[in-house]
Design a protein around this motif. Structure first.
Motif, PDB file in Angstrom:
ATOM      1  N   PRO A 260      24.730  -5.042  -5.277  1.00  0.00           N
ATOM      2  CA  PRO A 260      23.532  -5.891  -5.152  1.00  0.00           C
ATOM      3  C   PRO A 260      22.351  -5.221  -4.467  1.00  0.00           C
ATOM      4  CG  PRO A 260      25.205  -6.562  -3.574  1.00  0.00           C
ATOM      5  CD  PRO A 260      25.856  -5.577  -4.490  1.00  0.00           C
ATOM      6  N   GLY A 261      22.616  -4.403  -3.456  1.00  0.00           N
ATOM      7  CA  GLY A 261      21.517  -3.752  -2.743  1.00  0.00           C
ATOM      8  C   GLY A 261      20.751  -2.789  -3.629  1.00  0.00           C
ATOM      9  N   GLU A 262      21.480  -1.969  -4.362  1.00  0.00           N
ATOM     10  CA  GLU A 262      20.847  -0.996  -5.242  1.00  0.00           C
ATOM     11  C   GLU A 262      20.097  -1.695  -6.378  1.00  0.00           C
ATOM     12  OE1 GLU A 262      19.950   2.962  -6.550  1.00  0.00           O
ATOM     13  OE2 GLU A 262      20.674   2.123  -4.663  1.00  0.00           O
ATOM     14  N   LEU A 263      20.721  -2.741  -6.960  1.00  0.00           N
ATOM     15  CA  LEU A 263      20.090  -3.452  -8.064  1.00  0.00           C
ATOM     16  C   LEU A 263      18.842  -4.196  -7.594  1.00  0.00           C
ATOM     17  CD1 LEU A 263      20.068  -4.310 -11.005  1.00  0.00           C
ATOM     18  CD2 LEU A 263      21.631  -6.182 -10.425  1.00  0.00           C
ATOM     19  N   ALA A 264      18.908  -4.857  -6.451  1.00  0.00           N
ATOM     20  CA  ALA A 264      17.741  -5.567  -5.938  1.00  0.00           C
ATOM     21  C   ALA A 264      16.592  -4.598  -5.665  1.00  0.00           C
ATOM     22  CB  ALA A 264      18.100  -6.329  -4.663  1.00  0.00           C
ATOM     23  N   HIS A 265      16.916  -3.423  -5.170  1.00  0.00           N
ATOM     24  CA  HIS A 265      15.912  -2.379  -4.913  1.00  0.00           C
ATOM     25  C   HIS A 265      15.212  -1.976  -6.214  1.00  0.00           C
ATOM     26  CE1 HIS A 265      14.167   1.274  -3.177  1.00  0.00           C
ATOM     27  NE2 HIS A 265      14.720   1.971  -4.156  1.00  0.00           N
ATOM     28  N   ILE A 266      15.989  -1.771  -7.267  1.00  0.00           N
ATOM     29  CA  ILE A 266      15.433  -1.390  -8.566  1.00  0.00           C
ATOM     30  C   ILE A 266      14.551  -2.510  -9.121  1.00  0.00           C
ATOM     31  CG2 ILE A 266      16.020  -0.832 -10.964  1.00  0.00           C
ATOM     32  CD1 ILE A 266      18.675   0.297  -9.883  1.00  0.00           C
ATOM     33  N   ILE A 267      15.022  -3.745  -9.009  1.00  0.00           N
ATOM     34  CA  ILE A 267      14.262  -4.875  -9.549  1.00  0.00           C
ATOM     35  C   ILE A 267      12.918  -5.015  -8.849  1.00  0.00           C
ATOM     36  CG2 ILE A 267      14.216  -7.408  -9.723  1.00  0.00           C
ATOM     37  CD1 ILE A 267      17.234  -7.290 -10.287  1.00  0.00           C
ATOM     38  N   ARG A 268      12.907  -4.870  -7.532  1.00  0.00           N
ATOM     39  CA  ARG A 268      11.630  -4.954  -6.804  1.00  0.00           C
ATOM     40  C   ARG A 268      10.649  -3.900  -7.300  1.00  0.00           C
ATOM     41  NH1 ARG A 268      15.109  -4.977  -2.262  1.00  0.00           N
ATOM     42  NH2 ARG A 268      15.562  -7.101  -1.516  1.00  0.00           N
ATOM     43  N   GLN A 269      11.128  -2.679  -7.513  1.00  0.00           N
ATOM     44  CA  GLN A 269      10.256  -1.602  -7.981  1.00  0.00           C
ATOM     45  C   GLN A 269       9.739  -1.885  -9.381  1.00  0.00           C
ATOM     46  OE1 GLN A 269      13.035   1.686  -7.340  1.00  0.00           O
ATOM     47  NE2 GLN A 269      11.792   2.391  -5.627  1.00  0.00           N
ATOM     48  N   PHE A 270      10.619  -2.351 -10.254  1.00  0.00           N
ATOM     49  CA  PHE A 270      10.221  -2.672 -11.622  1.00  0.00           C
ATOM     50  C   PHE A 270       9.179  -3.776 -11.637  1.00  0.00           C
ATOM     51  CE2 PHE A 270      11.096  -5.327 -15.466  1.00  0.00           C
ATOM     52  CZ  PHE A 270      10.627  -4.430 -16.420  1.00  0.00           C
ATOM     53  N   MET A 271       9.380  -4.798 -10.855  1.00  0.00           N
ATOM     54  CA  MET A 271       8.446  -5.929 -10.825  1.00  0.00           C
ATOM     55  C   MET A 271       7.084  -5.512 -10.271  1.00  0.00           C
ATOM     56  SD  MET A 271       9.931  -8.610 -12.135  1.00  0.00           S
ATOM     57  CE  MET A 271       9.003 -10.023 -11.506  1.00  0.00           C
ATOM     58  N   ALA A 272       7.069  -4.507  -9.414  1.00  0.00           N
ATOM     59  CA  ALA A 272       5.822  -4.023  -8.823  1.00  0.00           C
ATOM     60  C   ALA A 272       5.219  -2.866  -9.614  1.00  0.00           C
ATOM     61  CB  ALA A 272       6.061  -3.597  -7.378  1.00  0.00           C
ATOM     62  N   ASP A 273       5.813  -2.502 -10.756  1.00  0.00           N
ATOM     63  CA  ASP A 273       5.361  -1.365 -11.569  1.00  0.00           C
ATOM     64  C   ASP A 273       5.351  -0.065 -10.773  1.00  0.00           C
ATOM     65  OD1 ASP A 273       4.961  -2.640 -14.072  1.00  0.00           O
ATOM     66  OD2 ASP A 273       3.095  -3.517 -13.321  1.00  0.00           O
ATOM     67  N   GLU A 274       6.347   0.085  -9.919  1.00  0.00           N
ATOM     68  CA  GLU A 274       6.503   1.315  -9.141  1.00  0.00           C
ATOM     69  C   GLU A 274       7.573   2.195  -9.779  1.00  0.00           C
ATOM     70  OE1 GLU A 274       7.584  -0.016  -5.274  1.00  0.00           O
ATOM     71  OE2 GLU A 274       5.569  -0.775  -4.776  1.00  0.00           O
ATOM     72  N   PRO A 275       7.531   3.501  -9.524  1.00  0.00           N
ATOM     73  CA  PRO A 275       8.583   4.386 -10.061  1.00  0.00           C
ATOM     74  C   PRO A 275       9.955   3.943  -9.571  1.00  0.00           C
ATOM     75  CG  PRO A 275       6.745   5.664  -9.193  1.00  0.00           C
ATOM     76  CD  PRO A 275       6.500   4.251  -8.774  1.00  0.00           C
ATOM     77  N   ILE A 276      10.948   4.032 -10.444  1.00  0.00           N
ATOM     78  CA  ILE A 276      12.309   3.652 -10.091  1.00  0.00           C
ATOM     79  C   ILE A 276      12.961   4.800  -9.328  1.00  0.00           C
ATOM     80  CG2 ILE A 276      14.557   2.934 -10.960  1.00  0.00           C
ATOM     81  CD1 ILE A 276      12.338   0.898 -11.438  1.00  0.00           C
ATOM     82  N   THR A 277      13.426   4.488  -8.129  1.00  0.00           N
ATOM     83  CA  THR A 277      14.082   5.493  -7.290  1.00  0.00           C
ATOM     84  C   THR A 277      15.392   4.934  -6.756  1.00  0.00           C
ATOM     85  OG1 THR A 277      12.929   4.750  -5.289  1.00  0.00           O
ATOM     86  CG2 THR A 277      11.872   6.493  -6.595  1.00  0.00           C
ATOM     87  N   ASP A 278      16.243   5.823  -6.275  1.00  0.00           N
ATOM     88  CA  ASP A 278      17.513   5.425  -5.689  1.00  0.00           C
ATOM     89  C   ASP A 278      17.297   4.848  -4.297  1.00  0.00           C
ATOM     90  OD1 ASP A 278      20.510   5.511  -5.553  1.00  0.00           O
ATOM     91  OD2 ASP A 278      20.030   6.837  -3.870  1.00  0.00           O
ATOM     92  N   ASP A 279      18.127   3.882  -3.928  1.00  0.00           N
ATOM     93  CA  ASP A 279      18.126   3.356  -2.565  1.00  0.00           C
ATOM     94  C   ASP A 279      19.219   4.068  -1.777  1.00  0.00           C
ATOM     95  OD1 ASP A 279      18.139   1.971  -0.226  1.00  0.00           O
ATOM     96  OD2 ASP A 279      18.586   0.008  -1.085  1.00  0.00           O
ATOM     97  N   PRO A 280      18.846   4.981  -0.875  1.00  0.00           N
ATOM     98  CA  PRO A 280      19.869   5.769  -0.172  1.00  0.00           C
ATOM     99  C   PRO A 280      20.735   4.935   0.759  1.00  0.00           C
ATOM    100  CG  PRO A 280      17.696   6.141   0.789  1.00  0.00           C
ATOM    101  CD  PRO A 280      17.481   5.329  -0.455  1.00  0.00           C
TER     102      PRO A 280
END
Length: 302
Positions: A260-280
């Protein structure tokens, strides 16, 4: 017989969980004569985008809560049990369940909540439901986030899909059993065979690429129900669609529950039109394997 069963569904007791399943508020509503159970951000930010999570085959929205809960303060988050699943009532068995009827039910649920347009986040069967929603209600779909989109040639015949599903069960967190087993038992064997057959025949990959909105597709590299990422890359590279495909290393099929943490991180970036990066700080590692801008997007956006 059908009318008696329908009446029973309409008047059966609403059973809210004895203990809250997450920090989301738990509610009931009535959609087209059916009681529908759903969860919602208790205090969504004013004007926040609406994000509705759509569950997979045989399941309720319960297993989607780990990711949905992490996004509840960022978006107006909704997690319904679609009619026929989880705690929600079902129509008469003679009417049956189809991907199209579930897409219609999702739209009617949004109508009930007074919501015109939303981003939909689906897992497994939830992804074909989103594809159907986008096909029938294109003006109501803001964005599509498709996590482990099941269906299509890779899952045929049905026997092959059942083997894939069994293999995936051994790759999911053991605590997933406590969440999923009650939902599967409630859904029933007859509904399972019929619905799963329809799901395996659905051309998910081809349909999702026809959606008229930006798409984020998330695939686990340990998911036996998904085709090889190279096949996904091959198809995506030749379409006129705005789509980002990412592979999450270490994840199987139920990414919304296991990572969930990694997926939520990706979704926030996608919704903000930001580059998709890994959540360390979260388990799993995300890698973008395809970033494709369709002709609808101006070159200046690249």
């Amino acid at each position: 017989m059908a009318s008696t069963e329908a009446a029973s569904n309409r008047h059966r007791e609403r059973k809210t969980p004895k203990r809250p399943q997450s920090k989301l508020a738990e509610h009931w509503t009535n959609v087209d004569g059916l009681d529908v159970f759903y969860r919602e951000s208790p205090a969504p930010p004013p004007g926040a985008p609406v994000v509705m999570h759509v569950h997979g085959f045989g399941l309720s929205g319960h297993y989607l809560l780990p990711t949905a809960e992490l996004l509840a303060d960022d978006f107006h988050t909704l997690v319904p049990d679609l009619p026929g699943f989880g705690r929600s009532a079902r129509r008469s068995r003679s009417e049956g369940l189809t991907l199209g009827s579930l897409a219609e039910a999702a739209a009617r649920f949004l109508d009930d909540r007074g919501i015109e347009k939303a981003t939909l986040v689906g897992n497994s069967m939830g992804c074909p439901v989103i594809c159907e929603f986008g096909h029938h209600f294109p003006d109501r779909l803001e964005r599509a986030i498709l996590v482990s989109p099941a269906g299509g040639y890779h899952n045929q015949p049905l026997a092959r899909a059942m083997v894939q599903l069994a293999r995936d069960g051994g790759r999911e967190p053991k605590r997933m059993v406590r969440v999923a087993a009650p939902d599967y038992l409630k859904f029933g064997v007859a509904s399972t065979v019929k619905m799963f057959g329809a799901l395996t025949r659905y051309p998910t990959l081809e349909r999702l690429l026809s959606l008229p909105v930006p798409i984020l597709a998330v695939i686990g590299d340990r998911d036996p129900l998904m085709p090889d990422p190279a096949r996904v890359h091959e198809v995506v590279a030749h379409v006129d669609t705005d789509v980002i495909v990412v592979v999450m290393e270490g994840a199987a099929h139920a990414i919304n529950f296991s990572h969930p943490g990694e997926l939520a991180h990706i979704i926030r970036q996608f919704m903000a039109d930001e580059p998709i990066t890994d959540d360390p700080d979260s388990p799993g590692e995300t890698k973008v394997i395809e970033l494709h801008r369709g002709a609808r997007r101006d070159d200046s956006d690249d």
